[in-house]
Design a protein around this motif. Structure first.
Motif, PDB file in Angstrom:
ATOM      1  N   GLU A  32     -18.123 -24.157  40.067  1.00 16.59           N
ATOM      2  CA  GLU A  32     -16.919 -24.517  39.270  1.00 16.59           C
ATOM      3  C   GLU A  32     -15.687 -23.398  39.777  1.00 16.59           C
ATOM      4  O   GLU A  32     -14.767 -24.166  40.109  1.00 16.59           O
ATOM      5  CB  GLU A  32     -16.896 -24.543  37.643  1.00 16.59           C
ATOM      6  CG  GLU A  32     -17.875 -25.284  37.104  1.00 16.59           C
ATOM      7  CD  GLU A  32     -18.048 -25.178  35.737  1.00 16.59           C
ATOM      8  OE1 GLU A  32     -19.081 -26.141  35.241  1.00 16.59           O
ATOM      9  OE2 GLU A  32     -17.421 -24.388  34.990  1.00 16.59           O
TER      10      GLU A  32
ATOM     11  N   GLU B  20     -24.047 -24.204  29.669  1.00 16.89           N
ATOM     12  CA  GLU B  20     -22.383 -24.034  29.312  1.00 16.89           C
ATOM     13  C   GLU B  20     -22.066 -22.941  29.002  1.00 16.89           C
ATOM     14  O   GLU B  20     -21.097 -22.229  29.289  1.00 16.89           O
ATOM     15  CB  GLU B  20     -22.039 -25.279  28.546  1.00 16.89           C
ATOM     16  CG  GLU B  20     -22.032 -26.835  29.269  1.00 16.89           C
ATOM     17  CD  GLU B  20     -21.364 -26.696  30.286  1.00 16.89           C
ATOM     18  OE1 GLU B  20     -20.271 -26.379  30.634  1.00 16.89           O
ATOM     19  OE2 GLU B  20     -22.088 -27.337  31.172  1.00 16.89           O
TER      20      GLU B  20
ATOM     21  N   LYS C 169     -23.088 -19.937  31.933  1.00 17.09           N
ATOM     22  CA  LYS C 169     -21.972 -19.810  33.128  1.00 17.09           C
ATOM     23  C   LYS C 169     -20.974 -18.867  32.964  1.00 17.09           C
ATOM     24  O   LYS C 169     -20.313 -18.510  33.894  1.00 17.09           O
ATOM     25  CB  LYS C 169     -21.646 -21.369  33.286  1.00 17.09           C
ATOM     26  CG  LYS C 169     -20.438 -21.781  32.289  1.00 17.09           C
ATOM     27  CD  LYS C 169     -20.033 -23.226  32.727  1.00 17.09           C
ATOM     28  CE  LYS C 169     -18.810 -23.682  31.863  1.00 17.09           C
ATOM     29  NZ  LYS C 169     -18.400 -24.928  31.958  1.00 17.09           N
TER      30      LYS C 169
ATOM     31  N   LYS D 158     -23.898 -22.495  38.203  1.00 15.89           N
ATOM     32  CA  LYS D 158     -22.959 -23.426  37.852  1.00 15.89           C
ATOM     33  C   LYS D 158     -21.460 -23.009  37.783  1.00 15.89           C
ATOM     34  O   LYS D 158     -20.592 -23.525  38.244  1.00 15.89           O
ATOM     35  CB  LYS D 158     -23.504 -24.047  36.526  1.00 15.89           C
ATOM     36  CG  LYS D 158     -22.456 -25.073  35.879  1.00 15.89           C
ATOM     37  CD  LYS D 158     -23.035 -25.662  34.320  1.00 15.89           C
ATOM     38  CE  LYS D 158     -22.117 -26.606  34.037  1.00 15.89           C
ATOM     39  NZ  LYS D 158     -21.748 -27.719  34.683  1.00 15.89           N
TER      40      LYS D 158
END
Length: 294
Positions: A162, A123, A126, A158
């Motif tokens: 998104e 997380e 990214k 990722k």
């Protein structure tokens, strides 16, 4: 000019606080640990992740135990120590360091803050993609990343996914994973070749010297989805590019990052990147973290 491509950018990930991209993932991972009331963590690292966890643990008031290979660059080991982590030097292959860390946290009931396994780490990494999308040049046609465990590679993809889903970009780049030919589980699997731990050899690119990456299949899936390539480069070309980037561009990167430039050259020579394409290389760590090139 050296690779025959007109538009090549370098993203200087060594401008992060501890000198590598690992700060992206560590900032999120350790913030979550702090929120959950964790007071003591264990991490294993060849250097950069260990320094990052040590620094962010210090800021969060969390005790950190960092396990590192005994043959890791002295500059990286000293950096881990100066941030205050309790360091554990482990002899043997890189996998021995991981096993020692696992044994330690299991025996003591601690939290294993592994950058190789934590979903929170991805997380953080990214954000690499989000920064590219927000830049004036936007998302390039190709992103070239040195890959060991693949935390930046997977996290970046990722992020691109998104951004695409949110309508903030209209394309995703081809993702290329570069490895050292001494330790090349991803590149070998991509090429359909058999490669085992017994095939590994020492390489100066310690940051990608990972023989059994737990996220290998994820990396391979992304290579397929993005229509990218994975290739392995030799230490001679890594050293050449490390010196060339320093003397010609003023970019002093660690050998792991230089591997990506060596890979870019091969990708261009084999026609995977055309002269008009825009390519971006992730410069993942600073040169002063390693021994100087011979």
């Amino acid at each position: 000019g050296e690779v025959g491509i007109q538009n090549v950018d370098a993203k200087l990930e060594y401008m992060n606080p501890t000198g590598s991209f690992k700060d992206r993932g560590t900032a999120v991972m350790m913030s979550v640990a702090k929120e959950l009331g964790v007071t003591e963590v264990v991490e294993d690292s060849s250097g950069n992740a260990g320094a990052s966890v040590s620094a962010y643990a210090g800021r969060a008031g969390i005790i950190a135990h960092v396990f590192a290979p005994a043959n890791a660059p002295e500059a990286k080991l000293q950096q881990i120590k100066v941030y205050g982590a309790q360091t554990h030097s482990i002899e043997g292959p890189r996998e021995a360091t991981t096993q020692a860390a696992i044994d330690y946290y299991q025996q003591r009931g601690l939290v294993y803050a592994s950058h190789n396994l934590s979903p929170y780490f991805l997380e953080g990494t990214k954000t690499f993609a989000y920064e590219l999308a927000a830049s004036p040049a936007g998302v390039p046609d190709h992103v070239i990343i040195p890959v060991g465990n693949g935390a930046l590679f997977i996290g970046a993809w990722k992020g691109f996914q998104e951004l695409l889903a949110a309508g903030r970009i209209d394309k995703t780049p081809k993702m290329h994973a570069i490895q050292a030919d001494g330790v090349m589980p991803v590149a070998a699997a991509f090429a359909g070749k058999r490669w085992t731990l017994e095939d590994s050899r020492p390489t100066i690119a310690g940051g990608i010297s990972v023989a059994t990456p737990p996220r290998k299949q994820q990396v391979l899936d992304i290579l397929s989805a993005s229509r990218g390539q994975s290739i392995a480069v030799d230490d001679t070309s890594i050293v050449w590019w490390q010196k060339a980037m320093a003397s010609k561009e003023g970019i002093y990167c660690e050998p792991t990052s230089a591997a990506a430039f060596a890979g870019l050259q091969i990708l261009a020579e084999h026609g995977h990147i055309s002269r008009e394409d825009r390519a971006l290389v992730a410069v993942t760590g600073f040169g002063l973290k390693d021994a100087p090139p011979a």
